[in-house]
Design a protein around this motif. Structure first.
Motif, short mmCIF file in Angstrom:
data_model
loop_
_atom_site.label_atom_id
_atom_site.label_comp_id
_atom_site.label_asym_id
_atom_site.label_seq_id
_atom_site.Cartn_x
_atom_site.Cartn_y
_atom_site.Cartn_z
N CYS A 21 0.73 -1.14 0.17
CA CYS A 21 -0.14 -0.03 0.00
C CYS A 21 0.90 1.09 -0.03
O CYS A 21 1.91 1.23 0.49
CB CYS A 21 -0.93 0.03 1.29
N ILE A 22 0.64 2.09 -0.79
CA ILE A 22 1.24 3.30 -0.79
C ILE A 22 0.69 4.67 -0.30
O ILE A 22 0.87 5.75 -0.65
CB ILE A 22 1.91 3.59 -2.26
N ARG A 23 -0.61 4.18 0.38
CA ARG A 23 -1.46 5.24 0.84
C ARG A 23 -1.98 6.57 -0.22
O ARG A 23 -1.85 7.41 0.15
CB ARG A 23 -0.68 5.94 2.14
N CYS A 24 -2.21 5.95 -1.30
CA CYS A 24 -2.79 7.12 -2.10
C CYS A 24 -4.15 7.29 -2.08
O CYS A 24 -4.76 8.12 -2.60
CB CYS A 24 -2.38 6.60 -3.56
N TYR A 25 -4.87 6.53 -1.26
CA TYR A 25 -6.27 6.37 -1.08
C TYR A 25 -6.98 6.40 -2.27
O TYR A 25 -8.05 6.92 -2.36
CB TYR A 25 -6.67 7.64 -0.01
N ALA A 26 -6.63 5.79 -3.32
CA ALA A 26 -7.26 5.77 -4.50
C ALA A 26 -8.53 4.74 -4.05
O ALA A 26 -9.76 5.03 -4.58
CB ALA A 26 -6.86 5.23 -5.57
N GLN B 211 -11.09 6.91 -2.46
CA GLN B 211 -11.75 7.82 -3.41
C GLN B 211 -12.62 7.35 -4.47
O GLN B 211 -13.59 7.94 -5.01
CB GLN B 211 -10.75 8.76 -3.87
N ALA B 212 -12.34 6.01 -4.83
CA ALA B 212 -13.25 5.40 -5.77
C ALA B 212 -14.47 4.96 -5.25
O ALA B 212 -15.46 4.47 -6.21
CB ALA B 212 -12.33 4.25 -6.44
N ASP C 116 -7.28 11.01 8.12
CA ASP C 116 -6.95 12.19 8.06
C ASP C 116 -7.08 13.03 9.32
O ASP C 116 -6.18 14.12 9.39
CB ASP C 116 -7.52 12.96 6.90
N ALA D 133 -9.42 0.47 -8.48
CA ALA D 133 -8.61 1.64 -8.53
C ALA D 133 -7.08 1.44 -7.79
O ALA D 133 -6.44 2.49 -8.14
CB ALA D 133 -9.37 2.71 -7.52
N PRO E 100 -3.60 1.12 -7.56
CA PRO E 100 -2.72 1.18 -8.45
C PRO E 100 -1.72 -0.17 -8.19
O PRO E 100 -0.93 -0.71 -9.19
CB PRO E 100 -2.14 2.43 -8.53
N MET E 101 -1.69 -0.63 -7.07
CA MET E 101 -0.71 -1.69 -6.70
C MET E 101 -1.22 -2.93 -6.55
O MET E 101 -0.71 -4.04 -6.34
CB MET E 101 -0.29 -1.31 -5.17
N ARG F 23 9.00 6.75 0.43
CA ARG F 23 7.57 7.39 0.91
C ARG F 23 7.43 7.67 2.14
O ARG F 23 6.54 8.74 2.39
CB ARG F 23 6.75 5.92 0.45
N LEU G 48 -10.87 11.65 -9.15
CA LEU G 48 -11.49 11.27 -7.85
C LEU G 48 -10.78 11.79 -6.71
O LEU G 48 -11.35 11.81 -5.50
CB LEU G 48 -11.32 9.86 -7.74
N CYS H 205 -7.56 11.13 -5.69
CA CYS H 205 -6.57 10.36 -5.16
C CYS H 205 -5.25 10.67 -5.61
O CYS H 205 -5.21 11.50 -6.17
CB CYS H 205 -7.05 8.87 -5.42
#
Lengths: 320, 340
Positions: free
Chosen positions: A205-210, A213-214, A226, A267, A269-270, B60, B230, B232
């Protein structure tokens, strides 16, 4: 597919022309093979941008919360179920929404395509008669569509929109699938194994929060990740446990609300398996509360209403 | 120079004795730069890594320092990574991204020791792109599949061997333990053919873009162009040039660490003030910021576009919001004077 595209375009054009809505949210051609992309249409003549295909994978309910204008949305089964839940949670005003229902034959999982092509790049694709033709430099492969559909689509029990104002085309048959066989595998694991699996998956997990958000249902004004006072979990990803904690809380927060559309999973990416957690939650809610999210506007949300313990656990409409 | 692929793995094994060696490693169906313990873990027949190798120099999450409160004061422990590193097999676009990041972390105003110490201790062994992806557009940004800018060595894959182009003294030094033959005419010819065959299918028109962006901050184009975004950070976190970060203290009891994490302009929290005011309250302002930062502000500050055309944001966007199309739309918009 082309008939559906035509029907959607005509419907959208009419709705805009007659000023029944100010905006139609649908899908347009994407910029990558097998990809459609969310599209916002406001002028009748722009309705021709709208298409239907096997790449309409996004859950468009995500764009409907708290909109000031009258909107029409192109909705497949899962989108319509999210819409139902969002109406119940007062995020969508039903009177200001026109649902253009589209029976869905499933969407193509581009990760499965990538896996199948093992490093070769997909440059062009075509779906015809249940077969997908994949083309690239020096290759041309034909694969049965069924092999490339998302897992969510393979187990989907509601491919036809449950809520709609206008329906495009004929309903599609509901697949006979085994009841949560995929979750059963995860359930048989010992707690330590489950934990190890989640830790391994979420180590990427890169914590992009996709994922967040999706998800149409992830709309908290302030997500717990947050918050800084109190800080529930570490903002860094130095500790994988915090990534697991994030997903665990997200899944719990979606209990009884998640319609298993798979948007989070797609969503990412990983390519992290997020669906095992959310789907386990869907199963638990069905077993404990007899509730399937997004199938009825009248049924009260299980975690916000008195529990009806007499409801049978159901897997699909037949109660199988 | 010429090295066959078997020899190359041996060479990596030698390097691992002295350096931390990072190379593309296969994970599921994608590749990431990982520290390898043996040469055969590196997979060099990949198109592009999922997360760019910037994470080697700019992780990161990284500890800046740790602290412990004691009766007579605070004890600080520095966390500086001085290990010698090599990144093997990075693409020319990613190498270029380091030159852009240098501008940020090593500017007139600011020197970032964490990045700079790693950067100075890292040797870059690039790998040319025999088959650029359909989403690659590096040539539009002054790069190329075999560009050497920023690299110490460049490998050109000619089948069973690599032609090694030595670009710096550091690169030469790295090869000093190896008795490598010079690339003969046949190998040079093979390299030439490979290079010629690596044509890019995508071009992005950047001509006049900057002067357009200079005056369209208040243009209505921003009202709609972001609509499907979105919010993200899949684009920013997989971008080799995005470099925004947040610093937090993570403490328990009387000890803790100050940690720097990647952050993204796509998040509302990124600009949320303590007062509750947010100068970029909606997706419109946030998306505009991302485009402006890459194609205008960075040009203003460092005289370069903060994009190398790697295509990762195109591949990873969950809603297929394609930067090539965004730029084309901006290019095609009417020129207006910038009035609110």
């Amino acid at each position: 597919m082309s008939e559906l595209t035509r029907a959607i375009q005509e419907t959208a054009q009419k709705l805009l022309q007659n000023r029944e809505v100010e905006l139609v949210v649908g899908f347009a051609e994407g910029s990558l093979p097998l990809r459609n992309t969310p599209c916002f249409v406001r002028q009748p003549e722009e309705a021709q941008k709208l298409v239907w295909g096997y790449g309409c994978e996004n859950n468009l309910a995500n764009y409907l919360r708290k909109r000031p204008e009258k909107v029409a949305v192109v909705a497949k089964g899962c989108d319509s179920r999210s819409i139902v839940e969002l109406i119940k949670e007062n995020q969508i005003d039903r009177d200001k929404l026109v649902v253009i229902g589209v029976p869905c034959r499933g969407m193509i999982d581009r990760k499965k395509v990538t896996h199948l092509l093992a490093g070769k790049e997909l440059l062009e694709a075509e779906v015809r008669d249940g077969q997908v033709v994949l083309k690239g430099k020096e290759f041309n492969e034909t694969v049965p569509l069924e092999q490339l559909l998302y897992d969510t689509c393979l187990t989907c029990q509601h491919p036809n929109p449950v809520l709609f104002d206008i329906m495009m085309g004929e309903p599609v048959p509901v697949k006979e699938t085994e009841c949560f066989a995929d979750v059963a595998n995860f359930e048989t694991k010992a707690p330590a194994e489950k934990r190890a699996y989640l830790m391994q998956e979420l180590s990427r997990c890169i914590r992009c929060y996709a994922c967040r958000q999706a998800c149409p249902m992830c709309f908290c004004e302030e997500c717990f990740v947050d918050c800084s006072m109190p800080q529930w979990l570490s903002k860094s990803s130095l500790n994988v446990q915090d990534n697991v904690f994030f997903q665990a809380v997200r899944a719990l927060h979606l209990a009884g609300r998640c319609v298993d559309c798979g948007a989070c999973d797609r969503a990412c990416p990983m390519g992290i398996d997020l669906r095992t957690l959310t789907r386990k939650m869907v199963k638990d809610v069905q077993e404990l509360f007899g509730y399937t999210a997004g199938v009825s506007l009248d049924q009260k949300p299980p975690l916000a209403a008195p529990i009806n313990t007499t409801s049978p656990a159901t897997c699909n409409q037949d109660g199988r | 120079m010429l090295v066959n692929k078997g020899q190359f793995t041996d060479w990596l094994n030698q390097l691992i004795q002295v350096y931390q060696v990072y190379a593309p490693v296969k994970e599921d169906d994608y590749f990431c730069f990982k520290k390898i313990n043996s040469g055969d873990q590196a997979t060099l027949n990949y198109t592009n890594s999922k997360v760019p190798p910037k994470e080697v120099l700019f992780p990161r999450s990284e500890k800046l320092f740790c602290y412990r409160c004691e009766n007579d004061g605070v004890q600080l422990t520095e966390q500086i990574d001085e290990s010698k590193k090599i990144i093997v097999g990075l693409r020319p676009c990613d190498a270029k991204s380091f030159l852009l990041l240098d501008g940020v972390f090593n500017s007139d105003k600011y020197h970032d020791p964490y990045y700079l110490i790693r950067r100075n201790n890292t040797v870059l062994v690039g790998l040319g792109c025999n088959q650029p992806a359909a989403t690659c557009f590096c040539t539009s940004l002054g790069g190329g599949p075999f560009a050497t800018e920023g690299l110490d060595l460049l490998l050109v894959d000619i089948g069973d061997r690599y032609v090694v182009e030595v670009l710096t003294d550091r690169g030469r030094e790295l090869l000093s333990g190896m008795e490598l033959p010079a690339a003969n005419q046949e190998a040079q010819e093979a390299a030439r053919i490979v290079k010629e065959g690596a044509a890019l299918s995508t071009q992005v028109n950047l001509e006049g873009l900057k002067s357009k962006l200079d005056v369209i901050f208040y243009d209505p184009i921003w009202d709609l162009i972001h609509e499907k975004c979105l919010g993200c950070a899949a684009c920013t976190y997989t971008c080799p040039t995005c470099h925004c970060f947040d610093i937090v203290d993570e403490a328990e009891g009387n000890e803790g660490c100050r940690i720097r994490n990647w952050d993204a302009c796509m998040f509302p929290l990124f600009t949320l003030h303590g007062s509750g005011h947010n100068p970029r309250p909606t997706g419109k302002e946030r998306f505009r910021q991302r485009v402006m930062h890459k194609f205008k502000y960075f040009v203003d500050n460092f005289n370069a576009i903060a994009c190398v055309g790697c295509g990762r944001c195109i591949i990873n966007c969950p809603v297929n919001l394609d930067i090539r199309e965004v730029l084309a739309e901006i290019q095609g918009s009417e020129v207006r004077s910038d009035k609110q």
